[in-house]
Scaffold this motif. Structure first.
Motif: not given
Length: 217
Positions: A165-175, A184-187, A197-201, A203-212
């Protein structure tokens, strides 16, 4: 005005053809054989998977999902079906996600889940599910889940209309993409300062999608 039988037949044929062509290709064999394998040597083991036999609940703020797809159960190849088993620790969430190639049908085995999806008009369809309830997520829709109980786990099984089926994590894909989308695009897209946006970048690095997700859907 009378309708010509021929004209009606042409209309009916066109309607049926549209339905057929919109679905999966018609199978021409009982099942898909592994390359170079003779069907005579196959037995019940090929159609059996023990992936879920000793499945255990994970911990943390997100769900723990074991996906059974063509990637780890080759017998599903060409049959248009797969499934997953999810366990939700108390208060766990499933971040907004998309299955780009399949519709999902979720069955709650235990617990209470808050679920929802957003359609192409940005309308939110939300529901609270009890044990025994079913929930349908159309193909390609952004959806989420959470365990409403802060003290008890919840469990659910999901069936999918594709073998992968495929799987896309929205937050992980964007950030969290391998090459970042420009701040600039994201802001401008989210109408926030680039510092957000930098804070979200970060945060994503600290908790990658593989943890869930234990097995990639």
């Amino acid at each position: 005005m009378t309708r010509s039988p021929i004209a009606f037949g042409v209309f009916l044929f066109g309607l049926v053809s549209t339905i057929v062509f919109a679905s999966d290709p018609e199978p021409t064999t009982d099942f898909v054989l592994p390359r170079g394998v003779d069907s005579a040597i196959l037995d019940g083991n090929y159609f059996t998977s023990t992936i879920l036999r000793n499945d255990t609940m994970g911990s943390g703020p997100y769900s723990t999902t074991t996906q059974v797809s063509v990637e780890n159960f080759p017998a599903l190849q060409g049959l248009g079906i797969s499934m997953s088993l999810a366990r939700y620790s108390p208060g766990a969430v499933v971040r907004p996600q998309i299955h780009p190639r399949a519709t999902e049908l979720l069955y709650v085995l235990e617990g209470t889940l808050d679920v929802g999806f957003i359609d192409s008009t940005n309308k939110l369809f939300r529901q609270t599910l009890q044990t025994g309830d079913l929930w349908l997520v159309p193909q390609g829709m952004v959806h989420f889940l959470s365990n409403l109980n802060d003290t008890s786990e919840a469990r659910a099984v999901a069936a999918f209309t594709r073998s992968n089926p495929g799987y896309i994590d929205v937050a992980a894909s964007i950030f969290g993409s391998n090459e970042r989308i420009s701040k600039q695009v994201l802001s401008k897209s989210f109408k926030v300062y680039e510092s957000v946006i930098q804070t979200l970048f970060e945060a994503q690095e600290q908790e990658p999608i593989s943890s869930s997700v234990r097995a990639s859907p």
